[in-house]
Design an enzyme around this catalytic site. Structure first.
Site, PDB file in Angstrom:
ATOM      1  N   GLU A   1      47.366  32.980  40.395  1.00 21.08           N
ATOM      2  CA  GLU A   1      47.201  34.044  40.152  1.00 21.08           C
ATOM      3  C   GLU A   1      47.707  35.236  41.052  1.00 21.08           C
ATOM      4  O   GLU A   1      48.234  35.991  40.987  1.00 21.08           O
ATOM      5  CB  GLU A   1      45.673  34.320  40.059  1.00 21.08           C
ATOM      6  CG  GLU A   1      45.076  34.019  38.682  1.00 21.08           C
ATOM      7  CD  GLU A   1      43.499  34.132  38.833  1.00 21.08           C
ATOM      8  OE1 GLU A   1      43.059  34.888  37.868  1.00 21.08           O
ATOM      9  OE2 GLU A   1      42.898  34.015  39.758  1.00 21.08           O
TER      10      GLU A   1
ATOM     11  N   CYS B   1      44.784  48.162  29.728  1.00 19.43           N
ATOM     12  CA  CYS B   1      44.576  49.692  29.749  1.00 19.43           C
ATOM     13  C   CYS B   1      43.443  50.205  30.417  1.00 19.43           C
ATOM     14  O   CYS B   1      42.412  49.799  29.778  1.00 19.43           O
ATOM     15  CB  CYS B   1      45.041  50.186  28.325  1.00 19.43           C
ATOM     16  SG  CYS B   1      46.608  49.512  27.792  1.00 19.43           S
TER      17      CYS B   1
ATOM     18  N   GLY C   1      44.103  48.844  23.287  1.00 19.47           N
ATOM     19  CA  GLY C   1      43.839  47.913  22.121  1.00 19.47           C
ATOM     20  C   GLY C   1      45.300  47.728  21.501  1.00 19.47           C
ATOM     21  O   GLY C   1      46.424  48.108  21.957  1.00 19.47           O
TER      22      GLY C   1
HETATM   23  C1  G6P Z   1      41.531  37.734  33.073  1.00 15.96           C
HETATM   24  C2  G6P Z   1      41.027  37.674  34.452  1.00 15.96           C
HETATM   25  C3  G6P Z   1      40.357  36.562  35.037  1.00 15.96           C
HETATM   26  C4  G6P Z   1      39.135  36.068  34.265  1.00 15.96           C
HETATM   27  C5  G6P Z   1      39.360  36.244  32.780  1.00 15.96           C
HETATM   28  C6  G6P Z   1      38.074  36.204  31.901  1.00 15.96           C
HETATM   29  O1  G6P Z   1      42.397  36.614  32.701  1.00 15.96           O
HETATM   30  O2  G6P Z   1      42.151  38.198  35.356  1.00 15.96           O
HETATM   31  O3  G6P Z   1      39.994  36.589  36.419  1.00 15.96           O
HETATM   32  O4  G6P Z   1      38.505  34.854  34.632  1.00 15.96           O
HETATM   33  O5  G6P Z   1      40.170  37.393  32.250  1.00 15.96           O
HETATM   34  O6  G6P Z   1      37.641  37.254  32.202  1.00 15.96           O
HETATM   35  P1  G6P Z   1      36.008  37.657  31.924  1.00 15.96           P
HETATM   36  O7  G6P Z   1      35.798  39.026  32.182  1.00 15.96           O
HETATM   37  O8  G6P Z   1      35.732  37.361  30.391  1.00 15.96           O
HETATM   38  O9  G6P Z   1      35.303  36.745  32.549  1.00 15.96           O
END
Ligand code: G6P
Length: 614
Positions: free
Chosen positions: A494, A2, A102
């Site tokens: 993905e 969101c 949230g």
């Molecule tokens: C989501 C995104 C991913 C990413 C993961 C962790 O699933 O789509 O691309 O690797 O979150 O995100 P962060 O911002 O903690 O690296």
């Protein structure tokens, strides 16, 4: 996930909010909406299922006026994506409008109590419960909206970032946050609100980042006030965000993901700049050096991360164990936080997160801190929640990553981990000077090596055409390239929605080789490292069973060519930096297959860039 945008000032709020919501589209969402207080104090709501462009069509001809408003993109958690569940939500009387990111965990209890008081609900969201709770408190206590928000939030269990406006009030927004990001942009006689400061960079560079449990009273005619739920005010800390608008645009590329893949030579320069001295090869990472005793005295290092950041952490494990001889564990943050793990005072916990907002990683950080561990962050987004919650850290400085599938953040994370391992290994004396200089030299050349590997793009695009038909893929690697295989498989899943599995090459014999036939292509990373010959044997075994093989090989390779159907040659770098290079053709392969399949590359279905709920 969101996204929140808000505005109060002298401009028309709707165009400002819509622009901000467009900038937040990368986060992933399924509906959008906006609420505005009109100049004569009316409160109007416009929302619908779909994209921000659908909302714009919906608004067409309706002349949404007002110089104060709140807007939202919703990624469904409670209740399916539809017009009614879209935000903003009105209170029962229609006098208060709220947007919420949230999850309110105790919403059922709160809802039952409100039903007893005669409230009815239009949507199946937890957010509508909160707006009604605020209204109930305000009406029964005869208090201000600000007080009602604070009192309501004291009853809430869960994560939230909220913004609230009310009928008849053309100057004030109330915002609050707990575990979900919220930034307030400061203009001249105007304020902006967003869950990602970058989305409102067109208007201001001055931001206040709300802390957990804080409430902001944003009134265009008064100075900004920040307080806790008890009403105790705290100083307003304004920070500058150095970001240019061009960093948020596609710059001529059809997709952000392709732009971000091709940006990698530059992002590596930014990541390394000022940290590796080109003459002496000395590495300065102040986040590490200022706390060297923590790293040198570490009994163990624990990485906590999710998704791509977790894959980068697996490479971090190899780097640190081999150069620093410190035992390393790599944990999914979501598992770690609920496992009652053993955390010792001499543990160093490294949280890795591109966004710095991933709810599980943030919770793991808090848990590690309260258990007394030293917590270090590797984040991209400056000022993000994880960056602020850690004791120290290093930014990867690769600029805003907007494509949902992470690319330049992965290569930046591995680069920072290599610098960290070099620094600690040298200080500890577990890394020889020759090795140190070899890897530090390769680091300095990495942007150039990255330029070279990007030259494979056309060849990869041709290969992608051949393999677009496939329904399944296997990705194999060993050593440093095993996490690269996992990352390659994740990229394909993905954005192309093709099933793909990443495996350590030698594990094939223990089951997955049963899957091999002519319809199951394998991408094998077989660059020349200390497991090269063994990987070739694994490739032979697949070949012998009729499997099609795409091999990622070192430049000039002769042997892999004999058994692979297709080879992509990549330039050579230090073995421990190879994932930075070998991951690039895998990013490109996923990208081209997804585009040939007509997928929504930058905003794949069901995914969010920043997972701010658990
Ligand atoms: C989501 C995104 C991913 C990413 C993961 C962790 O699933 O789509 O691309 O690797 O979150 O995100 P962060 O911002 O903690 O690296």
């Amino acid at each position: 996930m969101c996204g929140i945008v808000g505005y109060v000032g002298e401009r028309q709020a709707c165009p400002v909010i819509i622009k901000g919501l467009h900038r937040l589209e990368y986060r992933g969402y399924d509906s959008a909406g906006v609420a505005l207080v009109t100049p004569d104090g009316g409160l109007n709501l416009y929302k619908c299922k779909g994209k921000v462009s659908d909302l714009e069509r919906f608004l067409d001809g309706k002349q949404p006026t007002g110089t104060i408003g709140i807007g939202h993109t919703r990624w469904a958690t409670h209740g399916e994506p539809n017009d009614v569940n879209a935000h903003p939500h009105f209170s029962a009387s229609g006098n208060i409008a709220l947007i919420h990111n949230g999850i309110i965990e105790n919403f059922r209890v709160l809802k039952d109590a409100l039903v007893q008081h005669g409230f009815t609900f239009r949507s199946s969201t937890d957010s509508e419960v909160l707006v009604n709770l605020i209204e109930y408190i305000r009406d029964t206590n005869g208090c201000t909206l600000e007080e009602a928000v604070r009192m309501a939030l004291k009853q809430v269990v869960g994560a939230y970032a909220i913004a609230v406006i009310e009928r008849g009030n053309t100057s004030q927004i109330i915002a609050a946050k707990q575990s979900s990001p919220m930034a307030i942009g400061i203009g001249k006689g105007e304020f902006f609100l967003s869950s990602d400061a970058a989305s409102i960079i067109d208007y201001t560079q001055d931001f206040v980042y709300l802390g957990d449990g804080e409430v902001a009273v944003i009134n265009k005619n008064k100075p900004l006030r920040i307080m806790n739920l008890g009403g105790k005010e705290s100083p307003v800390d304004i920070q500058k965000l150095e970001l240019s608008i061009s960093q948020l645009e596609k710059g001529g590329y059809p997709h952000f993901m392709l732009k971000e893949i091709h940006e990698q030579p530059d992002t590596l320069v930014d990541c390394i700049r000022g940290r590796v001295n080109p003459d002496t090869r000395e590495i300065i990472l102040s986040g590490v050096l200022d706390h060297r005793e923590k790293f040198l005295g570490a009994g163990r290092i624990i990485f906590v991360a999710c998704g791509t950041s977790w894959h980068a952490s697996l490479i971090g494990e190899h780097l640190i164990e081999s150069m620093c001889r410190i035992p390393v564990e790599v944990e999914y943050a979501s598992e770690f936080r609920y496992r009652n793990p053993i955390i010792r005072k001499d543990d160093v916990v490294i949280a890795v997160s591109q966004s710095g907002e991933t709810a599980d990683t943030l919770a793991a950080v808090e848990m590690a801190r309260s258990a007394g561990a030293f917590v270090y962050g590797i984040c991209n987004v400056v000022g993000s929640s994880i960056a602020r919650a850690t004791h120290s850290g290093t930014y990867i400085h690769v600029g805003p990553e907007i494509g949902v599938a992470s690319t330049k953040a992965f290569t930046g994370q591995v680069t920072v981990m290599a610098m960290l391992a070099l620094v600690i290994g040298r200080l500890k004396g577990t890394l020889g000077e020759d090795k140190y200089h070899e890897v530090a030299g390769a680091l300095l050349e990495l942007p150039q090596t990255m330029k070279e590997v990007l030259k494979t793009a056309d060849q990869v695009a041709d290969l992608a055409k051949i393999f677009t038909y496939a329904h399944n893929f296997i990705y194999l690697g060993r050593g440093y390239n095993y996490p690269t295989a996992l990352e390659g498989a994740l990229k394909l899943k993905e954005i192309s929605y093709i099933h793909a599995e990443g495996l350590p090459a030698a594990e094939m014999k223990h089951g997955p080789i049963a899957l091999i036939d002519a319809e199951m292509p394998t991408v094998a990373i077989a660059t020349q490292d200390h497991t090269y010959e063994k990987t070739l044997s694994n490739i032979e075994e697949i070949k012998a069973r009729g499997g099609k093989i795409i091999a990622i090989v070192s430049k000039g390779d002769r042997l892999a060519r004999r058994c692979a159907d297709y080879c992509i040659e990549v330039p050579v770098t230090a073995e421990c930096l190879m994932p930075v290079i070998s991951s690039v053709p895998l990013q490109l392969l996923a990208y081209y297959i997804a585009t040939y399949k007509g997928r929504s590359v930058d905003q794949p279905r069901n995914l969010a860039k920043s997972v701010t709920v658990e």
